[in-house]
Design a protein around this motif. Structure first.
Motif, PDB file in Angstrom:
ATOM      1  N   LEU A  72       0.861  -1.180   0.000  1.00 34.29           N
ATOM      2  CA  LEU A  72       0.000   0.000   0.000  1.00 34.29           C
ATOM      3  C   LEU A  72       0.898   1.229   0.000  1.00 34.29           C
ATOM      4  N   ARG A  73       0.618   2.144  -0.927  1.00 36.49           N
ATOM      5  CA  ARG A  73       1.500   3.304  -1.057  1.00 36.49           C
ATOM      6  C   ARG A  73       0.888   4.516  -0.379  1.00 36.49           C
ATOM      7  N   LEU A  74       1.416   4.881   0.781  1.00 39.69           N
ATOM      8  CA  LEU A  74       0.918   6.046   1.532  1.00 39.69           C
ATOM      9  C   LEU A  74       2.104   6.874   1.999  1.00 39.69           C
ATOM     10  N   ASN A  75       1.839   8.080   2.444  1.00 38.79           N
ATOM     11  CA  ASN A  75       2.924   8.856   3.053  1.00 38.79           C
ATOM     12  C   ASN A  75       3.232   8.255   4.419  1.00 38.79           C
ATOM     13  N   PRO A  76       4.474   7.930   4.673  1.00 38.02           N
ATOM     14  CA  PRO A  76       4.769   7.293   5.952  1.00 38.02           C
ATOM     15  C   PRO A  76       4.589   8.236   7.147  1.00 38.02           C
ATOM     16  N   HIS A  77       4.712   9.538   6.883  1.00 31.97           N
ATOM     17  CA  HIS A  77       4.647  10.487   7.995  1.00 31.97           C
ATOM     18  C   HIS A  77       3.973  11.758   7.512  1.00 31.97           C
ATOM     19  N   TYR A  78       3.024  12.260   8.269  1.00 34.42           N
ATOM     20  CA  TYR A  78       2.464  13.569   7.927  1.00 34.42           C
ATOM     21  C   TYR A  78       2.115  14.313   9.204  1.00 34.42           C
ATOM     22  N   ILE A  79       1.846  15.595   9.011  1.00 35.49           N
ATOM     23  CA  ILE A  79       1.649  16.456  10.177  1.00 35.49           C
ATOM     24  C   ILE A  79       0.338  17.216  10.011  1.00 35.49           C
ATOM     25  N   ALA A  80      -0.380  17.372  11.102  1.00 39.58           N
ATOM     26  CA  ALA A  80      -1.620  18.153  11.072  1.00 39.58           C
ATOM     27  C   ALA A  80      -1.622  19.096  12.270  1.00 39.58           C
ATOM     28  N   THR A  81      -2.403  20.164  12.155  1.00 39.87           N
ATOM     29  CA  THR A  81      -2.544  21.049  13.315  1.00 39.87           C
ATOM     30  C   THR A  81      -3.371  20.311  14.359  1.00 39.87           C
ATOM     31  N   LYS A  82      -3.404  20.870  15.553  1.00 42.61           N
ATOM     32  CA  LYS A  82      -4.155  20.163  16.601  1.00 42.61           C
ATOM     33  C   LYS A  82      -5.652  20.142  16.296  1.00 42.61           C
ATOM     34  N   ASP A  83      -6.088  21.025  15.394  1.00 44.45           N
ATOM     35  CA  ASP A  83      -7.505  21.001  15.005  1.00 44.45           C
ATOM     36  C   ASP A  83      -7.766  20.057  13.839  1.00 44.45           C
ATOM     37  N   GLY A  84      -6.749  19.337  13.455  1.00 43.44           N
ATOM     38  CA  GLY A  84      -6.970  18.331  12.409  1.00 43.44           C
ATOM     39  C   GLY A  84      -6.796  18.859  11.010  1.00 43.44           C
ATOM     40  N   GLU A  85      -6.166  20.029  10.887  1.00 41.25           N
ATOM     41  CA  GLU A  85      -5.944  20.529   9.530  1.00 41.25           C
ATOM     42  C   GLU A  85      -4.587  20.015   9.039  1.00 41.25           C
ATOM     43  N   LEU A  86      -4.633  19.362   7.904  1.00 38.13           N
ATOM     44  CA  LEU A  86      -3.422  18.744   7.374  1.00 38.13           C
ATOM     45  C   LEU A  86      -2.437  19.799   6.916  1.00 38.13           C
ATOM     46  N   LEU A  87      -1.194  19.678   7.340  1.00 33.01           N
ATOM     47  CA  LEU A  87      -0.168  20.610   6.846  1.00 33.01           C
ATOM     48  C   LEU A  87       0.405  20.013   5.577  1.00 33.01           C
ATOM     49  N   SER A  88       0.437  20.831   4.541  1.00 31.21           N
ATOM     50  CA  SER A  88       0.767  20.269   3.234  1.00 31.21           C
ATOM     51  C   SER A  88       2.209  19.796   3.176  1.00 31.21           C
ATOM     52  N   GLY A  89       2.479  18.946   2.195  1.00 32.10           N
ATOM     53  CA  GLY A  89       3.844  18.499   1.942  1.00 32.10           C
ATOM     54  C   GLY A  89       4.138  17.125   2.488  1.00 32.10           C
ATOM     55  N   GLY A  90       5.367  16.733   2.242  1.00 29.82           N
ATOM     56  CA  GLY A  90       5.811  15.464   2.790  1.00 29.82           C
ATOM     57  C   GLY A  90       5.572  14.267   1.897  1.00 29.82           C
ATOM     58  N   GLU A  91       5.031  14.498   0.676  1.00 31.99           N
ATOM     59  CA  GLU A  91       4.831  13.342  -0.202  1.00 31.99           C
ATOM     60  C   GLU A  91       6.193  12.842  -0.650  1.00 31.99           C
ATOM     61  N   VAL A  92       6.334  11.545  -0.705  1.00 34.96           N
ATOM     62  CA  VAL A  92       7.638  11.014  -1.098  1.00 34.96           C
ATOM     63  C   VAL A  92       7.512  10.056  -2.274  1.00 34.96           C
ATOM     64  N   PHE A  93       8.537  10.063  -3.073  1.00 35.76           N
ATOM     65  CA  PHE A  93       8.682   9.066  -4.119  1.00 35.76           C
ATOM     66  C   PHE A  93      10.044   8.444  -3.915  1.00 35.76           C
ATOM     67  N   GLY A  94      10.079   7.204  -3.528  1.00 34.31           N
ATOM     68  CA  GLY A  94      11.353   6.588  -3.221  1.00 34.31           C
ATOM     69  C   GLY A  94      12.011   7.373  -2.115  1.00 34.31           C
ATOM     70  N   GLU A  95      13.264   7.751  -2.351  1.00 35.31           N
ATOM     71  CA  GLU A  95      13.952   8.488  -1.293  1.00 35.31           C
ATOM     72  C   GLU A  95      13.727   9.983  -1.429  1.00 35.31           C
ATOM     73  N   VAL A  96      12.973  10.394  -2.439  1.00 36.24           N
ATOM     74  CA  VAL A  96      12.879  11.820  -2.720  1.00 36.24           C
ATOM     75  C   VAL A  96      11.535  12.380  -2.301  1.00 36.24           C
ATOM     76  N   GLU A  97      11.594  13.555  -1.681  1.00 35.43           N
ATOM     77  CA  GLU A  97      10.349  14.214  -1.305  1.00 35.43           C
ATOM     78  C   GLU A  97       9.836  14.956  -2.535  1.00 35.43           C
ATOM     79  N   ILE A  98       8.564  14.803  -2.858  1.00 34.92           N
ATOM     80  CA  ILE A  98       8.041  15.530  -4.005  1.00 34.92           C
ATOM     81  C   ILE A  98       7.040  16.562  -3.513  1.00 34.92           C
ATOM     82  N   GLY A  99       6.609  17.426  -4.405  1.00 30.70           N
ATOM     83  CA  GLY A  99       5.669  18.454  -3.991  1.00 30.70           C
ATOM     84  C   GLY A  99       6.371  19.352  -2.990  1.00 30.70           C
ATOM     85  N   ASN A 100       5.620  19.928  -2.078  1.00 25.30           N
ATOM     86  CA  ASN A 100       6.227  20.807  -1.077  1.00 25.30           C
ATOM     87  C   ASN A 100       6.907  19.985  -0.010  1.00 25.30           C
ATOM     88  N   SER A 101       7.856  20.620   0.650  1.00 22.85           N
ATOM     89  CA  SER A 101       8.367  20.012   1.866  1.00 22.85           C
ATOM     90  C   SER A 101       7.279  20.235   2.912  1.00 22.85           C
TER      91      SER A 101
END
Ligand code: BGC
Length: 885
Positions: free
Chosen positions: A573-602
């Protein structure tokens, strides 16, 4: 916040541990021992090992692109051997190569970062498509390396990597071994008593040069086994798990031996049109019929032990053929599993037939030395029919059908001759795939096929079984016509999914109440951003970061229509291994990875102190071309269950897998994501994977890429020209088997055109064949960006063929377009609203309602709602085509 199902801790979970253990066991069983003079297994020997090769430390766990799984760690072969108790004495050689690669990679990425700034395209995407990283060649193995290694045993790990968007090359360092690799292995063969070569590859490579190197004692195809690769390899080498895989493809002596090699992809510098002139003669069907000797034949694989196969009986009626085979482990030392393979040869009267075709197979349990097991392997008699294009029918011609039983395609014995006294017409259908250009296919007329000395005497001595085919009823397909328009009920009540669930309304009534825009929204994925936002390829879903997309939630509040979430595969299953959200549950953008490389925004630059961290570590299972090597349907179903459990855990509704295109040519960049050159093996594997996933409530698979997506270069615009017979017998057959015997929840159409029509726009492919002929009951989605402006991916350059059309997707029954954009919605709405002929492809309301209904049916049955049942339960007993008892 409750919308995130990911784990709040980065600690390894019990599920991850269990899944890694399971994968470890199954992966080793898929590996194929190609050569062995008794050097393997290295049982009892736990001393120094001289380890070399580009895959020793940088072991490839699976290919690149959307098929890459973001696992927690990868245990490489070096580590795996160390954990098994070996001491690696060539660390300095491995360190030196590591340094070489790291430096080259850093330089490459620096260039890509620059380019990314100039173009706005994320570096990961540049890496994936136009600017792949090419590993530097290995440094030589010197006599000093050998002396320092202080051992008589050397292992060379030869690795290859590939992925979507690009085909491989018949060049050194890719399909061919490089000079540096040949030199290194030659030194190993000369200087060490034991020289073992491990192939950490996803597709076929040339073995001609390897076979010439003196002193190579063992060669094993270890494939790409996921994140525990190194452990599984060590197990297989030591014999704690016995490799019992068989090849899923024909390995040619020379690349040019493949009938499609001349015109394949970039080979003829024409990536717009691909002519399938080899027709049905794909893989062993070609090599056997045209008597071309392979390097390793289809189905080949040896073991640490030996087996004896005795066919005890063959019984046949017009319904089923059952072959009873006793398998005995005749070795004295090692346990092992054997695969019994059954092929048939059909009479060639009205139309040509291949020399032989795989019709069934079965694998034994782990047999102790001296132990036997009897397998009853059955297949449907009518599976031996061929497609007669002139008569638009599946027909079993009258004559003799030879049943061959053995343990590889070139090691069989004719055990029975089934006599079909009277021709049987199995089904009458329509020819639906007219070729725009006359396609001149090769013919086997007058060609002497492969044979072996005893073949004729075996035929004469075989058990003759006449069968009465007069009882076979011809199936006649009724193709659906115009789509009805659902009219709203005479009531003001606004229907919701709750009414449907309560049984007080049916989905058709709900659909009838939706506006054209609402219907269009249901038929388009939710991605609305641009590159660099949440919509980088394959990572558009907000609820499960890293998932590839989802269906609309616009009607969540007023109609409780929830959204299904799609995430990639097939190697887990291909998912982002780690992501961050505000305490109100708003997802902070970025962190998508392809292999060893981060794509999109950091990850967002400013992360609030009280931000919440989430983790989705998934298990990388063996790639499809390794899994299929097990020839073990139960094992593959278990692999599917691993993914199913993780989908359930992380809230994914649909797995964008299994991939099941045919290995038409070894250079297809995505062959590692697909199972085999053979349609039966392919179909059985995809069905097993699907059964494994779909036993969990409300989740499902997406068999892809439907169909004839056998080339990656120019993949959005390449036109596959194929005959109706080759399509039906080879390229659609696996999909047919999977659709009929496992009812996947979804099908993904492909990027390419088929005889001039984009598959996503192909009514005959998506509706007439898939639904009317095969009874598929789920929904069809497009591949990513198929009907969107993709200049951000491929530039502004003109292409010979246009992209697929959004309204035509609806007309064809491509129910949802992914990842979707506003233009798709607008185009569909315009096409339904259009006055006659004011737009190129006007749509009826009924056509749009039909697609929306297909989506809603799946939403309704999915895990989006509490109490969902396993999807397949609604179908009762599904048809079978082969089974083992
Ligand atoms: C691939 C698909 C994949 C999709 C979503 C496409 O590029 O061809 O196989 O499922 O992306 O990531």
């Amino acid at each position: 916040m409750a919308k995130f199902k990911a784990s709040r801790t980065s600690e390894i979970s019990q599920m991850e541990k269990e899944h890694m253990e399971l994968v470890r066991k199954m992966a080793a069983e898929c590996m194929v021992l190609l050569e062995n003079d008794g050097t393997l297994p290295l049982s009892g020997i736990k001393g120094n090992i001289a380890l070399y090769g580009n895959g020793a430390r940088r072991t490839v766990k699976g290919g690149t692109g959307s098929g890459d799984v973001n696992s927690r760690t990868v245990i490489n072969i070096e580590k795996g051997l160390e954990e098994a108790g070996f001491c690696i004495t060539t660390k300095s050689w491995l360190d030196a190569y590591d340094k070489l690669v790291s430096e080259a990679k850093a330089q490459h990425m620096k260039k890509l970062d620059q380019l990314s700034e100039e173009t706005g395209v994320p570096a990961g995407m540049l890496l994936m498509f136009d600017h792949p990283f090419k590993e530097p060649q290995i440094q030589p193995v010197s006599i000093i390396d050998v002396e320092k290694s202080d051992t008589n045993t050397a292992i060379y790990v030869l690795a290859r990597n590939s992925g979507e968007g690009r085909d491989r090359f018949n060049q050194e360092g890719d399909y061919l071994l490089s000079k540096e690799e040949i030199d290194a292995i030659t030194i190993l063969g000369k200087e060490y008593d034991k020289c073992i070569v491990l192939l950490n590859i996803g597709g076929v490579i040339d073995t001609k040069e390897l076979k010439k190197i003196p002193g190579v004692n063992s060669v094993m195809l270890v494939g790409q086994a996921g994140n525990i690769s190194g452990l599984a390899v060590a197990d297989a080498i030591c014999g704690s798990t016995i490799p019992s895989g068989k090849l899923v493809d024909t390995w040619a002596l020379d690349y040019s031996d493949y009938p499609s090699s001349e015109g394949f992809s970039h080979n003829d510098e024409n990536v717009d049109d691909e002519y399938y002139t080899e027709g049905i003669y794909v893989g062993y069907r070609y090599f056997d019929t045209f008597n071309v000797t392979p390097s390793y034949c289809f189905g080949y694989g040896i073991s640490y032990t030996d087996f004896k196969l005795e066919t005890l009986d063959v019984a046949a009626t017009e319904e089923a053929v059952t072959v009873t085979v006793k398998v005995t482990n005749t070795g004295k030392l090692y346990r092992g599993k054997e695969v019994v393979q059954i092929y048939y040869s059909a009479p060639a009267k009205e139309i040509e037939k291949p020399y032989q075709e795989l019709i069934a197979f079965g694998k034994t349990k782990l047999l102790e030395p001296g132990e036997s097991q009897t397998l009853n392997i059955s297949f449907k008699t009518t599976s031996m029919a061929s497609y007669n294009e002139k008569r638009a029918s599946w027909i079993m011609e009258s004559g003799e059908y030879f049943i061959r039983v053995g343990n590889s395609s070139r090691n069989t014995k004719i055990e029975a001759t089934i006599i079909v006294v009277q021709e049987a017409v199995i089904s009458v259908i329509n020819n639906l795939f007219q070729n725009e250009y006359p396609l001149s296919e090769i013919s086997s007329k007058g060609v002497k096929p492969y044979s072996y000395p005893k073949e004729e005497s075996e035929k004469a001595a075989s058990k003759r079984i006449p069968i009465d085919t007069s009882k076979i009823k011809t199936e006649k397909i009724i193709y659906q016509g115009e789509k009805p328009v659902y009219q709203p009920l005479q009531s003001d009540q606004k229907l919701t999914m709750d009414d449907v669930i309560a049984g007080t309304a049916v989905l058709e009534d709900l659909v009838a109440q939706l506006t054209i825009t609402e219907l269009a929204e249901l038929c388009v994925g939710t991605s609305r951003g641009g590159i660099g936002s949440q919509s980088v390829i394959g990572a558009a879903s907000a609820a499960v970061p890293g998932a590839a997309g989802d269906t609309t939630s616009l009607m969540l509040d007023d109609r409780n229509i929830r959204n299904m979430i799609f995430a990639d595969g097939p190697a887990g299953l291909r998912l982002n291994p780690h992501y961050i959200a505000t305490k109100d549950g708003e997802l902070l953008s970025g962190g998508e990875v392809f292999g060893e490389v981060e794509i999109g925004n950091s990850h967002a630059k400013e992360i609030p102190e009280d931000a919440l961290h989430f983790y989705q570590y998934c298990t990388a299972i063996p790639i499809a071309s390794l899994l299929s090597g097990s020839w073990d349907i139960e094992l593959i179903e278990k692999a599917g269950s691993i993914v199913g459990k993780e989908m359930q855990q992380f809230g994914v509704t649909l797995w964008l897998a299994p991939g099941m295109n045919i290995h038409r040519n070894p250079l297809c960049g995505r062959n590692f994501e697909y199972y085999s050159e053979d349609p039966l093996l392919t179909g059985m594997c995809a069905a097993a994977d699907t059964k494994g996933v779909q036993k969990f409530p409300g989740i499902g698979t997406t068999i892809k890429h439907y169909a004839v997506n056998n080339q990656e270069d120019n993949r959005f615009f390449s036109n596959s020209h194929v005959s109706e017979r080759a399509l039906r017998e080879i390229y659609l057959k696996g999909f047919e088997i999977a659709a009929k015997t496992s009812q996947p929840m979804s099908v993904m159409s492909s990027y390419n055109l088929l005889n001039g029509i984009h598959t996503a726009n192909h009514y005959e492919l998506l509706t007439s064949v898939l639904r009317d002929e095969w009874g598929f009951a789920g929904f069809v989605m497009s591949d990513w960006f198929t009907s969107q402006n993709i200049s951000f991916l491929v530039g502004e350059e003109e292409h010979k063929y246009p992209i697929s059309s959004s309204p035509l997707c609806i007309k064809a029954g491509n129910d949802i377009q992914m990842p979707g954009c506003q233009q798709n919605v607008d185009d569909i709405v315009e096409a339904v609203d259009a006055k006659e002929n004011s737009v190129p492809y006007p749509l009826t309301l009924g056509e749009l309602q039909y697609c929306a209904l297909n989506i809603l049916k799946s939403v309704r049955q999915s895990s989006c709602y509490e109490g969902a049942k396993p999807y397949r339960e609604q179908f009762g007993e599904l048809p079978w085509i082969m089974k083992v008892e």
